[in-house]
Motif scaffolding. Structure first.
Motif, PDB file in Angstrom:
ATOM      1  N   LYS A  79       0.877  -1.073  -0.056  1.00  0.00           N
ATOM      2  CA  LYS A  79      -0.100   0.092  -0.099  1.00  0.00           C
ATOM      3  C   LYS A  79       0.914   1.192  -0.051  1.00  0.00           C
ATOM      4  CE  LYS A  79      -4.192   1.618   0.527  1.00  0.00           C
ATOM      5  NZ  LYS A  79      -5.441   1.286  -0.414  1.00  0.00           N
ATOM      6  N   GLU A 153      -0.948   0.144  -6.891  1.00  0.00           N
ATOM      7  CA  GLU A 153      -2.005   1.364  -6.980  1.00  0.00           C
ATOM      8  C   GLU A 153      -1.267   2.529  -7.876  1.00  0.00           C
ATOM      9  OE1 GLU A 153      -5.131   1.433  -3.536  1.00  0.00           O
ATOM     10  OE2 GLU A 153      -2.923   1.165  -2.834  1.00  0.00           O
ATOM     11  N   ILE A 157      -2.167   6.953  -2.103  1.00  0.00           N
ATOM     12  CA  ILE A 157      -3.741   6.841  -1.990  1.00  0.00           C
ATOM     13  C   ILE A 157      -4.049   7.214  -0.263  1.00  0.00           C
ATOM     14  CG2 ILE A 157      -5.775   5.485  -1.943  1.00  0.00           C
ATOM     15  CD1 ILE A 157      -4.614   5.617  -4.724  1.00  0.00           C
ATOM     16  N   VAL A 162      -9.687   3.210  -1.833  1.00  0.00           N
ATOM     17  CA  VAL A 162      -9.156   2.085  -2.447  1.00  0.00           C
ATOM     18  C   VAL A 162      -8.728   2.538  -3.853  1.00  0.00           C
ATOM     19  CG1 VAL A 162      -9.377  -0.159  -3.235  1.00  0.00           C
ATOM     20  CG2 VAL A 162     -10.455   0.395  -1.061  1.00  0.00           C
ATOM     21  N   GLY A 163      -7.202   2.276  -4.312  1.00  0.00           N
ATOM     22  CA  GLY A 163      -7.179   2.738  -5.723  1.00  0.00           C
ATOM     23  C   GLY A 163      -7.310   1.484  -6.630  1.00  0.00           C
ATOM     24  N   LYS A 164      -6.954   1.528  -7.925  1.00  0.00           N
ATOM     25  CA  LYS A 164      -7.149   0.437  -8.749  1.00  0.00           C
ATOM     26  C   LYS A 164      -5.741  -0.353  -8.618  1.00  0.00           C
ATOM     27  CE  LYS A 164      -7.734  -0.907 -13.651  1.00  0.00           C
ATOM     28  NZ  LYS A 164      -7.754  -0.275 -15.031  1.00  0.00           N
ATOM     29  N   TYR A 165      -5.735  -1.571  -8.447  1.00  0.00           N
ATOM     30  CA  TYR A 165      -4.507  -2.578  -8.388  1.00  0.00           C
ATOM     31  C   TYR A 165      -4.087  -2.964  -9.553  1.00  0.00           C
ATOM     32  CZ  TYR A 165      -4.550  -2.481  -3.329  1.00  0.00           C
ATOM     33  OH  TYR A 165      -4.500  -2.225  -1.973  1.00  0.00           O
ATOM     34  N   ARG A 166      -3.259  -2.322 -10.372  1.00  0.00           N
ATOM     35  CA  ARG A 166      -2.628  -2.875 -11.631  1.00  0.00           C
ATOM     36  C   ARG A 166      -1.764  -4.222 -11.696  1.00  0.00           C
ATOM     37  NH1 ARG A 166      -2.455   2.661 -11.011  1.00  0.00           N
ATOM     38  NH2 ARG A 166      -3.643   3.826 -12.649  1.00  0.00           N
ATOM     39  N   GLY A 227      -4.621  -7.809  -3.608  1.00  0.00           N
ATOM     40  CA  GLY A 227      -5.363  -6.637  -3.369  1.00  0.00           C
ATOM     41  C   GLY A 227      -6.493  -6.606  -2.410  1.00  0.00           C
ATOM     42  N   GLU A 231      -6.568  -4.879   1.428  1.00  0.00           N
ATOM     43  CA  GLU A 231      -7.756  -3.917   1.604  1.00  0.00           C
ATOM     44  C   GLU A 231      -8.359  -4.387   2.822  1.00  0.00           C
ATOM     45  OE1 GLU A 231      -8.109  -1.083   0.598  1.00  0.00           O
ATOM     46  OE2 GLU A 231      -6.408  -1.227  -0.632  1.00  0.00           O
TER      47      GLU A 231
END
Length: 259
Positions: A79, A153, A157, A162-166, A227, A231
């Motif tokens: 994170k 992410e 953040i 919660v961001g987008k987990y690439r 992810g 989270e």
């Protein structure tokens, strides 16, 4: 904010101003050394700033799950909430390099030091070339025994968001045959993004069991698993710091009242 807190933070920033050119100038002078040997300059910089944060500012931390750290070079999927984790991960894990945005190269001393410390610098606007660069340079770093740190992410953040987990780190894991090690923490509740003031308290960092690449799981599924774990831990440790998300603060208060 009290006067004492302001003074302690000024001491921290004075340490940054003094130690950054000192450590990274030494790194430039010793750039001829083997990669693993010159890595000590950047790591020393991080450890000294961590010491100031802990003993002057009062920003301490605890680590849960240290037994989950593998004994082989791995990919740390962490994170990203603040600058704290970029320092602390270097103490908690073995020698590592970062996957970082190319723009950081233009930051005096720090950016040049990243380059000399073998960071994988990528252009985030060119995804296909960024992924190719991560795979090619990641293999070379693995051969030198380095771990690789990725913030999946992509950027810092805010706590409670919660961001987008690439899936780039998972692709690298499968292609380089390196485990993914998930890391959750609540550093942003004490060190907000781009904030001058760092608040005293205790950061909690949790290390999960490694996720090993396998034929049955593609990169997207691997990253989804990582992810979801991160989270879930964020919800467990969140809501304790002065800059926590209001919803997580309320959840923490409700949990305390029900106990």
């Amino acid at each position: 904010m009290t006067l004492g807190l302001l003074i302690r933070n000024l001491v921290y920033w004075l340490a940054v101003i003094v130690l950054t050119p000192l450590c990274f100038t030494a790194l430039f002078v010793c750039a001829w050394l083997p990669r693993r040997r010159r890595h000590i300059f950047g790591k020393s910089w991080a450890l000294m700033l961590l010491w100031v944060l802990e003993h002057v500012v009062g920003l301490k931390y605890r680590v849960i799950g240290q037994e989950n750290i593998p004994d082989v070079p791995s990919i740390i999927c962490s994170k990203h909430q603040s600058g704290w984790e970029t320092l602390a991960l270097q103490k908690i894990f073995p020698d590592q390099i970062y996957v970082a945005k190319r723009e950081l190269l233009w930051v005096p001393f720090f950016g040049w030091g990243l380059w000399l410390m073998n960071a994988i610098m990528i252009n985030r606007s060119d995804r296909s070339n960024a992924n190719r660069r991560m795979q090619q340079q990641g293999l070379e770093r693995k051969r030198h025994g380095f771990w690789i740190t990725v913030f999946p992410e992509g950027t810092r953040i805010r706590p409670g968001v919660v961001g987008k987990y690439r899936p780039g780190a998972a692709r690298m894991s499968k292609q380089l045959d390196m485990p993914l090690v998930p890391v959750a923490h609540n550093a942003g509740e004490f060190w907000p993004r781009n904030a001058f003031i760092k608040h005293p308290g205790e950061i909690t960092l949790v290390i999960g069991k490694p996720v090993y690449p396998c034929d049955e799981m593609g990169p997207e599924a691997m990253m989804a698993q990582v992810g979801e774990w991160i989270e879930a831990r964020q919800r467990e440790i969140g809501g304790v710091g002065p800059c926590a998300h209001p919803d997580e603060k309320q959840a923490r208060i409700a949990l305390a009242h029900s106990a």
